[in-house]
Each structure stands twice: as C-alpha cells, then as structure tokens.
Design a protein around this motif. Sequence first.
Motif, PDB file in Angstrom:
ATOM      1  N   ALA A  11       0.835  -1.204   0.000  1.00 18.44           N
ATOM      2  CA  ALA A  11       0.000   0.000   0.000  1.00 18.44           C
ATOM      3  C   ALA A  11       0.866   1.250   0.000  1.00 18.44           C
ATOM      4  O   ALA A  11       0.599   2.193  -0.753  1.00 18.44           O
ATOM      5  CB  ALA A  11      -0.930   0.007   1.214  1.00 18.44           C
ATOM      6  N   VAL A  12       1.921   1.259   0.795  1.00 16.49           N
ATOM      7  CA  VAL A  12       2.812   2.421   0.846  1.00 16.49           C
ATOM      8  C   VAL A  12       3.451   2.642  -0.519  1.00 16.49           C
ATOM      9  O   VAL A  12       3.496   3.768  -1.021  1.00 16.49           O
ATOM     10  CB  VAL A  12       3.885   2.244   1.947  1.00 16.49           C
ATOM     11  CG1 VAL A  12       4.955   3.319   1.856  1.00 16.49           C
ATOM     12  CG2 VAL A  12       3.239   2.260   3.328  1.00 16.49           C
ATOM     13  N   GLU A  13       3.923   1.582  -1.146  1.00 15.60           N
ATOM     14  CA  GLU A  13       4.540   1.702  -2.464  1.00 15.60           C
ATOM     15  C   GLU A  13       3.534   2.176  -3.514  1.00 15.60           C
ATOM     16  O   GLU A  13       3.824   3.088  -4.291  1.00 15.60           O
ATOM     17  CB  GLU A  13       5.143   0.367  -2.892  1.00 15.60           C
ATOM     18  CG  GLU A  13       5.851   0.436  -4.223  1.00 15.60           C
ATOM     19  CD  GLU A  13       6.473  -0.885  -4.625  1.00 15.60           C
ATOM     20  OE1 GLU A  13       6.633  -1.081  -5.837  1.00 15.60           O
ATOM     21  OE2 GLU A  13       6.786  -1.697  -3.746  1.00 15.60           O
ATOM     22  N   ASP A  14       2.359   1.572  -3.526  1.00 13.92           N
ATOM     23  CA  ASP A  14       1.324   1.954  -4.501  1.00 13.92           C
ATOM     24  C   ASP A  14       0.937   3.424  -4.365  1.00 13.92           C
ATOM     25  O   ASP A  14       0.848   4.156  -5.352  1.00 13.92           O
ATOM     26  CB  ASP A  14       0.071   1.100  -4.334  1.00 13.92           C
ATOM     27  CG  ASP A  14       0.235  -0.332  -4.799  1.00 13.92           C
ATOM     28  OD1 ASP A  14       1.259  -0.645  -5.438  1.00 13.92           O
ATOM     29  OD2 ASP A  14      -0.670  -1.140  -4.505  1.00 13.92           O
ATOM     30  N   VAL A  15       0.698   3.837  -3.145  1.00 10.34           N
ATOM     31  CA  VAL A  15       0.277   5.221  -2.898  1.00 10.34           C
ATOM     32  C   VAL A  15       1.403   6.193  -3.244  1.00 10.34           C
ATOM     33  O   VAL A  15       1.163   7.252  -3.835  1.00 10.34           O
ATOM     34  CB  VAL A  15      -0.201   5.395  -1.438  1.00 10.34           C
ATOM     35  CG1 VAL A  15      -0.418   6.869  -1.104  1.00 10.34           C
ATOM     36  CG2 VAL A  15      -1.484   4.604  -1.213  1.00 10.34           C
ATOM     37  N   THR A  16       2.626   5.830  -2.910  1.00  9.65           N
ATOM     38  CA  THR A  16       3.757   6.697  -3.224  1.00  9.65           C
ATOM     39  C   THR A  16       3.884   6.903  -4.731  1.00  9.65           C
ATOM     40  O   THR A  16       4.036   8.041  -5.199  1.00  9.65           O
ATOM     41  CB  THR A  16       5.064   6.118  -2.654  1.00  9.65           C
ATOM     42  OG1 THR A  16       4.947   6.025  -1.226  1.00  9.65           O
ATOM     43  CG2 THR A  16       6.254   6.990  -2.998  1.00  9.65           C
ATOM     44  N   VAL A  17       3.806   5.834  -5.491  1.00  8.54           N
ATOM     45  CA  VAL A  17       3.906   5.939  -6.958  1.00  8.54           C
ATOM     46  C   VAL A  17       2.764   6.788  -7.506  1.00  8.54           C
ATOM     47  O   VAL A  17       2.970   7.690  -8.330  1.00  8.54           O
ATOM     48  CB  VAL A  17       3.927   4.537  -7.607  1.00  8.54           C
ATOM     49  CG1 VAL A  17       3.757   4.626  -9.110  1.00  8.54           C
ATOM     50  CG2 VAL A  17       5.209   3.803  -7.239  1.00  8.54           C
ATOM     51  N   TRP A  18       1.573   6.503  -7.063  1.00  7.12           N
ATOM     52  CA  TRP A  18       0.388   7.220  -7.543  1.00  7.12           C
ATOM     53  C   TRP A  18       0.512   8.726  -7.279  1.00  7.12           C
ATOM     54  O   TRP A  18       0.325   9.549  -8.170  1.00  7.12           O
ATOM     55  CB  TRP A  18      -0.843   6.656  -6.845  1.00  7.12           C
ATOM     56  CG  TRP A  18      -2.146   7.205  -7.341  1.00  7.12           C
ATOM     57  CD1 TRP A  18      -2.743   8.370  -6.959  1.00  7.12           C
ATOM     58  CD2 TRP A  18      -3.014   6.619  -8.317  1.00  7.12           C
ATOM     59  NE1 TRP A  18      -3.932   8.532  -7.618  1.00  7.12           N
ATOM     60  CE2 TRP A  18      -4.120   7.472  -8.463  1.00  7.12           C
ATOM     61  CE3 TRP A  18      -2.969   5.455  -9.054  1.00  7.12           C
ATOM     62  CZ2 TRP A  18      -5.167   7.187  -9.327  1.00  7.12           C
ATOM     63  CZ3 TRP A  18      -4.019   5.189  -9.914  1.00  7.12           C
ATOM     64  CH2 TRP A  18      -5.088   6.046 -10.045  1.00  7.12           C
ATOM     65  N   LEU A  19       0.838   9.081  -6.028  1.00  9.22           N
ATOM     66  CA  LEU A  19       0.894  10.491  -5.656  1.00  9.22           C
ATOM     67  C   LEU A  19       2.138  11.182  -6.229  1.00  9.22           C
ATOM     68  O   LEU A  19       2.084  12.375  -6.548  1.00  9.22           O
ATOM     69  CB  LEU A  19       0.824  10.646  -4.139  1.00  9.22           C
ATOM     70  CG  LEU A  19      -0.515  10.237  -3.522  1.00  9.22           C
ATOM     71  CD1 LEU A  19      -0.456  10.331  -1.999  1.00  9.22           C
ATOM     72  CD2 LEU A  19      -1.669  11.060  -4.070  1.00  9.22           C
ATOM     73  N   ALA A  20       3.237  10.463  -6.362  1.00 16.57           N
ATOM     74  CA  ALA A  20       4.435  11.049  -6.975  1.00 16.57           C
ATOM     75  C   ALA A  20       4.147  11.439  -8.419  1.00 16.57           C
ATOM     76  O   ALA A  20       4.595  12.495  -8.889  1.00 16.57           O
ATOM     77  CB  ALA A  20       5.602  10.074  -6.894  1.00 16.57           C
TER      78      ALA A  20
END
Length: 71
Positions: A11-20
């Motif tokens: 979840a942290v990785e997915d959200v980071t990529v999405w928001l980045a």
Amino acid sequence: MSVGTHKPEDAVEDVTVWLANEFSSKLSPVAVGAIVRATHRDLQGQIVAEALGEMLHRLARDRIVRLVRVL
C-alpha cells in the motif's frame, strides 16, 4: 493504485507511486515518499487492514495538497 491492497508495504509503495505521479510538478518523489511513510505511521493501528490503501491515499494526498498550497 490498488485500493484493495492488504500488505502495508504494498500500500505504501502503490500510494507513493500514484501520488508522486500526480504531484510530479510540485514535489520530488522522495518528498512524496516521506509524506506517505509518515502518514502510514500515523495510521498504523488506527484502521482495519482492508481500509489501509484507501485511507493512506486520501490522508497523504490531503497532506500533500495542503503543503503545496503554501509553497
């Protein structure tokens, strides 16, 4: 982003990529990652695992939006 992600690190990785990607013109991916990780720490133990992806995305995005407004 996969809202149904159950592993916290996914979840942290997915959200980071999405928001980045969403805020690439305003913040570096490193800055976005730091905000997402801090948000994840704040949410740990506060919500059920099934809601982590969505809640992490919503709260981290809100924090980023507030930050870029003052920059």
